[in-house]
Each structure stands twice: as C-alpha cells, then as structure tokens.
Design an enzyme around this catalytic site. Sequence first.
Site, mmCIF file in Angstrom:
data_model
loop_
_atom_site.group_PDB
_atom_site.id
_atom_site.type_symbol
_atom_site.label_atom_id
_atom_site.label_comp_id
_atom_site.label_asym_id
_atom_site.label_seq_id
_atom_site.Cartn_x
_atom_site.Cartn_y
_atom_site.Cartn_z
ATOM 1 N N TYR A 188 -4.089 3.464 6.388
ATOM 2 C CA TYR A 188 -4.549 2.408 7.305
ATOM 3 C C TYR A 188 -5.864 2.813 7.959
ATOM 4 O O TYR A 188 -6.766 1.995 8.149
ATOM 5 C CB TYR A 188 -3.540 2.170 8.432
ATOM 6 C CG TYR A 188 -2.248 1.541 8.033
ATOM 7 C CD1 TYR A 188 -2.192 0.209 7.662
ATOM 8 C CD2 TYR A 188 -1.070 2.270 8.061
ATOM 9 C CE1 TYR A 188 -0.991 -0.370 7.310
ATOM 10 C CE2 TYR A 188 0.132 1.704 7.707
ATOM 11 C CZ TYR A 188 0.165 0.377 7.338
ATOM 12 O OH TYR A 188 1.357 -0.186 6.990
ATOM 13 N N LYS A 241 0.850 -1.187 0.000
ATOM 14 C CA LYS A 241 0.000 0.000 0.000
ATOM 15 C C LYS A 241 0.892 1.247 0.000
ATOM 16 O O LYS A 241 2.012 1.148 0.491
ATOM 17 C CB LYS A 241 -0.965 0.034 1.181
ATOM 18 C CG LYS A 241 -0.412 -0.369 2.550
ATOM 19 C CD LYS A 241 0.801 0.249 3.121
ATOM 20 C CE LYS A 241 0.844 1.699 3.413
ATOM 21 N NZ LYS A 241 2.133 2.144 4.000
HETATM 22 P P1 NDP Z 1 12.611 1.247 2.312
HETATM 23 O O1 NDP Z 1 13.134 2.534 1.794
HETATM 24 O O2 NDP Z 1 13.183 0.720 3.568
HETATM 25 O O3 NDP Z 1 12.741 0.115 1.195
HETATM 26 C C1 NDP Z 1 12.451 0.317 -0.151
HETATM 27 C C2 NDP Z 1 13.360 -0.554 -1.005
HETATM 28 O O4 NDP Z 1 12.938 -0.393 -2.361
HETATM 29 C C3 NDP Z 1 14.813 -0.155 -0.987
HETATM 30 O O5 NDP Z 1 15.548 -0.731 0.064
HETATM 31 C C4 NDP Z 1 15.288 -0.645 -2.328
HETATM 32 O O6 NDP Z 1 15.542 -2.038 -2.227
HETATM 33 C C5 NDP Z 1 14.070 -0.485 -3.206
HETATM 34 N N1 NDP Z 1 14.190 0.713 -4.057
HETATM 35 C C6 NDP Z 1 14.271 0.679 -5.420
HETATM 36 N N2 NDP Z 1 14.393 1.911 -5.905
HETATM 37 C C7 NDP Z 1 14.397 2.748 -4.849
HETATM 38 C C8 NDP Z 1 14.527 4.167 -4.743
HETATM 39 N N3 NDP Z 1 14.646 4.957 -5.837
HETATM 40 N N4 NDP Z 1 14.527 4.711 -3.517
HETATM 41 C C9 NDP Z 1 14.382 3.936 -2.429
HETATM 42 N N5 NDP Z 1 14.262 2.592 -2.478
HETATM 43 C C10 NDP Z 1 14.281 1.994 -3.690
HETATM 44 O O7 NDP Z 1 11.024 1.450 2.444
HETATM 45 P P2 NDP Z 1 9.986 0.577 3.278
HETATM 46 O O8 NDP Z 1 10.441 -0.812 3.344
HETATM 47 O O9 NDP Z 1 9.680 1.258 4.553
HETATM 48 O O10 NDP Z 1 8.663 0.704 2.377
HETATM 49 C C11 NDP Z 1 8.562 0.021 1.151
HETATM 50 C C12 NDP Z 1 7.089 -0.146 0.770
HETATM 51 O O11 NDP Z 1 6.424 -0.879 1.776
HETATM 52 C C13 NDP Z 1 6.313 1.165 0.649
HETATM 53 O O12 NDP Z 1 5.363 1.072 -0.385
HETATM 54 C C14 NDP Z 1 5.596 1.290 1.970
HETATM 55 O O13 NDP Z 1 4.386 2.051 1.885
HETATM 56 C C15 NDP Z 1 5.318 -0.163 2.279
HETATM 57 N N6 NDP Z 1 5.222 -0.414 3.729
HETATM 58 C C16 NDP Z 1 4.158 -1.122 4.166
HETATM 59 C C17 NDP Z 1 4.017 -1.404 5.492
HETATM 60 C C18 NDP Z 1 2.859 -2.213 5.958
HETATM 61 O O14 NDP Z 1 2.649 -2.294 7.161
HETATM 62 N N7 NDP Z 1 2.113 -2.847 5.074
HETATM 63 C C19 NDP Z 1 4.983 -0.912 6.485
HETATM 64 C C20 NDP Z 1 6.112 -0.221 5.899
HETATM 65 C C21 NDP Z 1 6.207 0.022 4.561
HETATM 66 P P3 NDP Z 1 16.874 -2.681 -2.835
HETATM 67 O O15 NDP Z 1 17.998 -1.940 -2.193
HETATM 68 O O16 NDP Z 1 16.784 -4.095 -2.432
HETATM 69 O O17 NDP Z 1 16.793 -2.469 -4.313
#
Ligand code: NDP
Length: 375
Positions: free
Chosen positions: A217, A129
Amino acid sequence: MAKGLPQIPMEATGRPLSVPADDMPLPRAERPGWAVMGLGHFALSQVLPAFGGSKASRLAGLVSGDRDKARLVAHHYDVGEDHLYGYDDFDRISDDDDIDIIYNVMPNGLHAEWTIRALEAGKHVICEKPMANTVEECREMIAAARKADRRLMIAYRAHFEPNNIRALELKHEGAFGDLKMVNAVAMRPIDVSRPRDEWRVRRALAGGGSMMDIGIYALNGALYYLEESPIELSAQISTPVGDPRFAEVEDTMTVELRFASGAVATIGTSYSMYDNRIGLVGTKGRAMLFPATGYAGNELVEGGKEMGLREVPVGESSTIQFAAELDHFSRCVMEGREPRTGGEMGLRDVALIHAMYAAAEAGTWVRLNQDGTLA
Ligand code: NDP
C-alpha cells in the site's frame, strides 16, 4: 409574487432532473454479474457488503472450497444455489452466462493460478493485491487476459478512496509546488492465531512478509503521487531472530527509492507495529494522509510554508472506496476500457518488491527498469 423570482407553479408538478443521470444506479439487469472467489475475512467483511452500495455491480455467484459456508453466505446475499462453485468444479462456471466478472480474494500464492483459470473460463477478473508471488506469474496473468480478450484489474482500492483522490488533485492544482518527497508507512501486527494470518507467514502462499502484504500500500501510494517509476532503490530488512512467525517471511522493512525527476520516497512496513500514513512534501506545500489507506476514517491535512496544517474536507466517506472500485471495473467491462489499476501496475509493484528483497540481500542500491524489474 416577489419581483425577480422565477415563475413556478404553486400546485404539485413535475420538475427537471436534479442530479446527473450518470450518478444514478444502473438497473440490476443491466449490471455485470460478479462472482466472489475465496470467502475469507476480507471478502466477507468488505467485498460482499460493498455490493450493497454499488451502482453498477451485481453479486451473482460465489466460489468457495467450503460448500456449507458458501450456502450460508449465498442465503444472506440472495445468490442462487446454481451459481455456487467449488474449486473442484470451478471450470463449469464458463457456462454460467449470469457471471461476467470474478473477484479473486484468495491467498497471494493462489492469485495467478485461479486468475488464469477464471480468464480461461471467459470471465473478466479483478485480483487482490499483491498481483502474484512472482513477476513471471504476473506476466502469465497479463498474457492470459490478452489471449482471452478479457479485462484484468488489480484491486488497489486506495485509488478510489476520496482523501487519496483529493490529495492527488491538490498536487495537480499545484498546492505542493514540485512534489519532491513521499514518506509512506503501512504496518500492522500479525497474529497467527487468526486464520487469516496463518497463510501470511508461509512463503508459498504469501510470497513474502509485511512488504508483500501491507507495505505494498505504501509503495503503490508513493508511486500514485509521484507518477513516475523509480530508477533505483535500497532496502533493509529487520526480522527478530528465533521468532517462529518470521521463519519464512520478513518482519520489518525500510526502503528508499530515487526517481529520475530528483524526487525521493521512503517506505516503512512491519508485522510488529501499527502505523498507516503517507506524507507528501513539495517545494511550496505539504500534505499528510493519516490514516492513508484504512478501510474507513482516512483523513487529509495540508499546509504551506507556515507550520500549521488544515484539514481538507473531501465530502465523502472513505468507505465508498470499495463500491467505487467495484463500479469502476464494471464500467470498464461494459465500455471495453482498461481499468485504472491494471495488470501492468500489479506487475510493477511485485517486481519492485522483489528488487527490494534483492537490494536488502546484497546490501547495495539496485538499478531498475521502467517496469520495476532489476536493470
Ligand atoms: P483469508 O485467509 O481470510 O481468506 C482467504 C480465503 O481464500 C479463504 O477463506 C478460502 O476461502 C480461500 N482459500 C483457498 N485456498 C486457501 C488456502 N490454501 N489457505 C487459505 N485460504 C484459502 O484471507 P484475507 O481475506 O485476509 O486475504 C485474501 C486476499 O485478499 C489476499 O490476497 C490479501 O492480500 C487480500 N486482502 C486485501 C485487502 C485490501 O485492503 N485490498 C485487505 C485484506 C486482504 P474459502 O474457504 O471460501 O474457499
């Protein structure tokens, strides 16, 4: 032998199955294979560990822009090197028959593009989401799933959380009489010194501010309990002037929604405070989820007309929501069923959030279509 007791052998012997076969884990070879895409904070802290508790899902691959990190994670989760993909060589995943499902855990602004690419590669997709930044992107994702004849689910984990499930059951059992009001709040302070919050203040990657990220949420929760789409809404945004965190996205937002049944909902969200609760108020009773949508430790209390509230035991830990969500989608894929939280729900919520932004900008109530778009 005591009279009236059933006769059983007194030596070691076999006994009937004492739990339903449906509750037992599927053998690994029968489970759909999953690849997690975007190895960020949420993927590493919640999604990947959840496979350990799943009964129908098998981690089989990883997609990451950071090859070294992917190798390290693969080592810890026992994923083979030949099932690791980058963003540059992603499309060859279509030839990987061990991967059936891709879980898109990338920043919001990348959900549409990478979900569509995964669908076009022939994989079923669960996407985090909010579904995407815009309604148009959501429509394209739904169309891509139809065209590829694959399932698309939006990862609304609270639909699989035991306290939330029990609260909806209480409504259906009539514990609240007519549910007339939902007050839902989801807030957390944003801290741009953490990598996971850097992109959340950039509109191109986040799509919006606190409402897109966590207010969703509260919105999705309110609609989960009211079980109808709103007909109109009003919204206010309050963002501190000069705070560089909020140059592109909103901080605090309050929203009021009205429904055809006469029910109303209020939603509050913010990047400056912390709170997380959903209040349910009916003509006969009420309940409070507090916290409502945490990763762990959610609680449900209910009460009638008297002032006291009593805890509702649900018998299962909130943390089960993550594995339950994975397994729901695995079973939908195996059985050819639509998921409980499909693309239409994701589109509705993104449309409603954009309607909120429009209402806040206009300073008036706005009328809504059934799908959440502006009437
Ligand atoms: P993070 O920034 O920690 O992780 C995002 C990952 O996406 C990065 O580590 C990277 O992975 C990849 N990525 C690819 N391109 C980019 C870019 N340009 N900038 C940043 N990251 C990039 O975010 P979150 O894990 O907190 O959130 C990710 C998703 O999950 C979002 O959509 C958020 O809304 C959702 N979320 C949902 C939750 C829930 O409870 N359902 C809770 C928290 C987040 P890599 O290095 O492996 O390529």
